[in-house]
Design a protein around this motif. Sequence first.
Motif, mmCIF file in Angstrom:
data_model
loop_
_atom_site.group_PDB
_atom_site.id
_atom_site.type_symbol
_atom_site.label_atom_id
_atom_site.label_comp_id
_atom_site.label_asym_id
_atom_site.label_seq_id
_atom_site.Cartn_x
_atom_site.Cartn_y
_atom_site.Cartn_z
ATOM 1 N N SER A 52 29.334 32.789 51.796
ATOM 2 C CA SER A 52 30.033 33.320 52.965
ATOM 3 C C SER A 52 31.539 33.163 52.819
ATOM 4 C CB SER A 52 29.556 32.610 54.239
ATOM 5 O OG SER A 52 28.171 32.795 54.436
ATOM 6 N N VAL A 53 31.977 31.993 52.359
ATOM 7 C CA VAL A 53 33.411 31.746 52.171
ATOM 8 C C VAL A 53 33.978 32.688 51.109
ATOM 9 C CG1 VAL A 53 35.119 30.063 51.385
ATOM 10 C CG2 VAL A 53 33.262 29.343 52.912
ATOM 11 N N MET A 54 33.241 32.857 50.011
ATOM 12 C CA MET A 54 33.689 33.734 48.929
ATOM 13 C C MET A 54 33.813 35.175 49.406
ATOM 14 S SD MET A 54 31.770 34.557 45.310
ATOM 15 C CE MET A 54 31.679 32.835 44.863
ATOM 16 N N LEU A 55 32.782 35.666 50.126
ATOM 17 C CA LEU A 55 32.791 37.040 50.594
ATOM 18 C C LEU A 55 33.868 37.282 51.642
ATOM 19 C CD1 LEU A 55 28.949 37.688 50.840
ATOM 20 C CD2 LEU A 55 30.520 38.507 49.093
ATOM 21 N N ALA A 56 34.110 36.262 52.485
ATOM 22 C CA ALA A 56 35.177 36.396 53.485
ATOM 23 C C ALA A 56 36.538 36.528 52.807
ATOM 24 C CB ALA A 56 35.167 35.185 54.424
ATOM 25 N N GLY A 57 36.751 35.753 51.755
ATOM 26 C CA GLY A 57 38.005 35.842 51.004
ATOM 27 C C GLY A 57 38.177 37.200 50.352
ATOM 28 N N ARG A 58 37.095 37.719 49.783
ATOM 29 C CA ARG A 58 37.173 39.036 49.149
ATOM 30 C C ARG A 58 37.398 40.131 50.181
ATOM 31 N NH1 ARG A 58 32.402 38.541 44.525
ATOM 32 N NH2 ARG A 58 33.479 36.956 43.261
ATOM 33 N N LEU A 59 36.825 39.969 51.385
ATOM 34 C CA LEU A 59 37.025 40.950 52.447
ATOM 35 C C LEU A 59 38.488 40.973 52.884
ATOM 36 C CD1 LEU A 59 35.852 43.000 54.404
ATOM 37 C CD2 LEU A 59 35.275 41.114 55.956
ATOM 38 N N ARG A 60 39.095 39.783 52.994
ATOM 39 C CA ARG A 60 40.520 39.728 53.351
ATOM 40 C C ARG A 60 41.371 40.411 52.287
ATOM 41 N NH1 ARG A 60 39.162 34.504 55.255
ATOM 42 N NH2 ARG A 60 39.656 33.599 53.216
ATOM 43 N N ASP A 61 41.038 40.169 51.025
ATOM 44 C CA ASP A 61 41.778 40.814 49.935
ATOM 45 C C ASP A 61 41.614 42.335 49.996
ATOM 46 O OD1 ASP A 61 42.589 38.350 49.024
ATOM 47 O OD2 ASP A 61 41.042 38.213 47.457
ATOM 48 N N SER A 62 40.377 42.778 50.289
ATOM 49 C CA SER A 62 40.119 44.216 50.366
ATOM 50 C C SER A 62 40.891 44.847 51.520
ATOM 51 C CB SER A 62 38.618 44.485 50.554
ATOM 52 O OG SER A 62 37.889 44.037 49.429
ATOM 53 N N ASN A 63 40.932 44.157 52.666
ATOM 54 C CA ASN A 63 41.677 44.679 53.818
ATOM 55 C C ASN A 63 43.159 44.803 53.500
ATOM 56 O OD1 ASN A 63 39.408 44.896 55.435
ATOM 57 N ND2 ASN A 63 39.665 42.881 56.376
ATOM 58 N N ALA A 64 43.679 43.809 52.789
ATOM 59 C CA ALA A 64 45.096 43.851 52.408
ATOM 60 C C ALA A 64 45.371 45.029 51.475
ATOM 61 C CB ALA A 64 45.496 42.540 51.733
ATOM 62 N N LYS A 65 44.439 45.282 50.543
ATOM 63 C CA LYS A 65 44.607 46.407 49.624
ATOM 64 C C LYS A 65 44.537 47.734 50.360
ATOM 65 C CE LYS A 65 42.834 44.046 45.517
ATOM 66 N NZ LYS A 65 41.736 43.965 44.508
ATOM 67 N N VAL A 66 43.616 47.833 51.348
ATOM 68 C CA VAL A 66 43.484 49.065 52.131
ATOM 69 C C VAL A 66 44.772 49.336 52.908
ATOM 70 C CG1 VAL A 66 42.317 50.107 54.112
ATOM 71 C CG2 VAL A 66 40.980 49.003 52.326
ATOM 72 N N GLN A 67 45.344 48.285 53.502
ATOM 73 C CA GLN A 67 46.591 48.449 54.239
ATOM 74 C C GLN A 67 47.727 48.876 53.310
ATOM 75 O OE1 GLN A 67 47.226 44.751 56.301
ATOM 76 N NE2 GLN A 67 45.472 45.047 57.663
ATOM 77 N N ASP A 68 47.738 48.310 52.112
ATOM 78 C CA ASP A 68 48.764 48.672 51.132
ATOM 79 C C ASP A 68 48.622 50.134 50.716
ATOM 80 O OD1 ASP A 68 50.924 48.003 49.243
ATOM 81 O OD2 ASP A 68 49.395 48.289 47.709
ATOM 82 N N ILE A 69 47.371 50.574 50.496
ATOM 83 C CA ILE A 69 47.123 51.966 50.119
ATOM 84 C C ILE A 69 47.527 52.903 51.247
ATOM 85 C CG2 ILE A 69 45.290 53.650 49.630
ATOM 86 C CD1 ILE A 69 43.842 51.402 48.110
ATOM 87 N N ALA A 70 47.197 52.505 52.509
ATOM 88 C CA ALA A 70 47.552 53.340 53.664
ATOM 89 C C ALA A 70 49.063 53.501 53.774
ATOM 90 C CB ALA A 70 46.987 52.722 54.944
ATOM 91 N N GLU A 71 49.792 52.417 53.521
ATOM 92 C CA GLU A 71 51.257 52.478 53.570
ATOM 93 C C GLU A 71 51.791 53.398 52.473
ATOM 94 O OE1 GLU A 71 55.055 51.983 54.803
ATOM 95 O OE2 GLU A 71 53.223 51.344 55.821
ATOM 96 N N LYS A 72 51.210 53.309 51.283
ATOM 97 C CA LYS A 72 51.638 54.179 50.183
ATOM 98 C C LYS A 72 51.341 55.637 50.507
ATOM 99 C CE LYS A 72 51.261 50.776 46.458
ATOM 100 N NZ LYS A 72 50.529 50.360 45.231
ATOM 101 N N ASP A 73 50.175 55.889 51.173
ATOM 102 C CA ASP A 73 49.836 57.254 51.554
ATOM 103 C C ASP A 73 50.840 57.808 52.549
ATOM 104 O OD1 ASP A 73 47.661 57.367 49.923
ATOM 105 O OD2 ASP A 73 46.180 56.956 51.490
ATOM 106 N N ARG A 74 51.253 56.963 53.516
ATOM 107 C CA ARG A 74 52.245 57.404 54.498
ATOM 108 C C ARG A 74 53.564 57.746 53.812
ATOM 109 N NH1 ARG A 74 49.642 53.485 57.807
ATOM 110 N NH2 ARG A 74 51.037 51.831 57.089
#
Length: 283
Positions: A132-154
């Motif tokens: 659970s701890v490992m997956l939560a960490g990976r989810l946070r990393d994925s969310n950060a990457k999605v936000q970064d991609i969204a900013e680049k798209d804008r």
Amino acid sequence: MQLTKEIFVKLQESVEFFRSFTNGELLNLLKLAQTESFKDEEVVFREGTRGDKMYIILSGKVRISRPLGGGKEETLVVLESGACFGEMGIIDQSPRSARATATGSAVLMSIGAPVLGQANSGVAFKLYRNFSVMLAGRLRDSNAKVQDIAEKDRNSSQKIKDMLKKKMEGKDANMQGADLNYADLSGTYMNNANLAKSNLVRTTFKDTKLKGANFSNAKFAASQFANVEFEETNFAGGDFSGAVFKNCNFGNCDFKAAQFQGADLSASMKVEVAPKKDTKGAG
């Protein structure tokens, strides 16, 4: 697996996943695990195959990738000694979402799903908690990457808008064959633009100025149109499969041979088709 003091110490010190285990709990788990050796470029598991165990890299590296077709693949990450992967195989035995391949010789420790049934309750509880701890960490990393991609798209969409504005202002509206897939062209001035044979798949047009534009033989599949006035716009041969039109007006437009399979025009206004040219007497 053949347990050595070196392996035991290495797992305790370098594998974050096992840091919370006591010596006794880790020893109990390792007695149920196995070691597997892989040669350079040997596949550990393939995408789509059923997952039933997780792996810890004792030595070497493992490449996680996904196929792109034509024998090509996209590398997602290269894992090094101490890293864990494939843990979803223990949790739900679902099909693998990616491929794992040894990069150079690699020695892995594998823990199969049946191990959880054989391990004592304390070890099983810590395994699930650490998952659970490992997956939560990976989810946070994925969310950060999605936000970064969204900013680049804008930023990319804004650059496209600026480029289009300069072209229009310079009276050079010819952008035939342009690749604008996934672009957000909301509020963009595109009157008289020539985008014939362009790729505009999943592109957004909201409050966009498109009077007199030429989109003949362009691809608009799954694009979104809202609050757009199409006046004398050329859509001949265009592909609008799956496109959605909301509050759009079409005045004197050319739709000859255009494709609208699955397109939604239910929330649009009147459609006036350009009259056919009278060819009688033409010599």
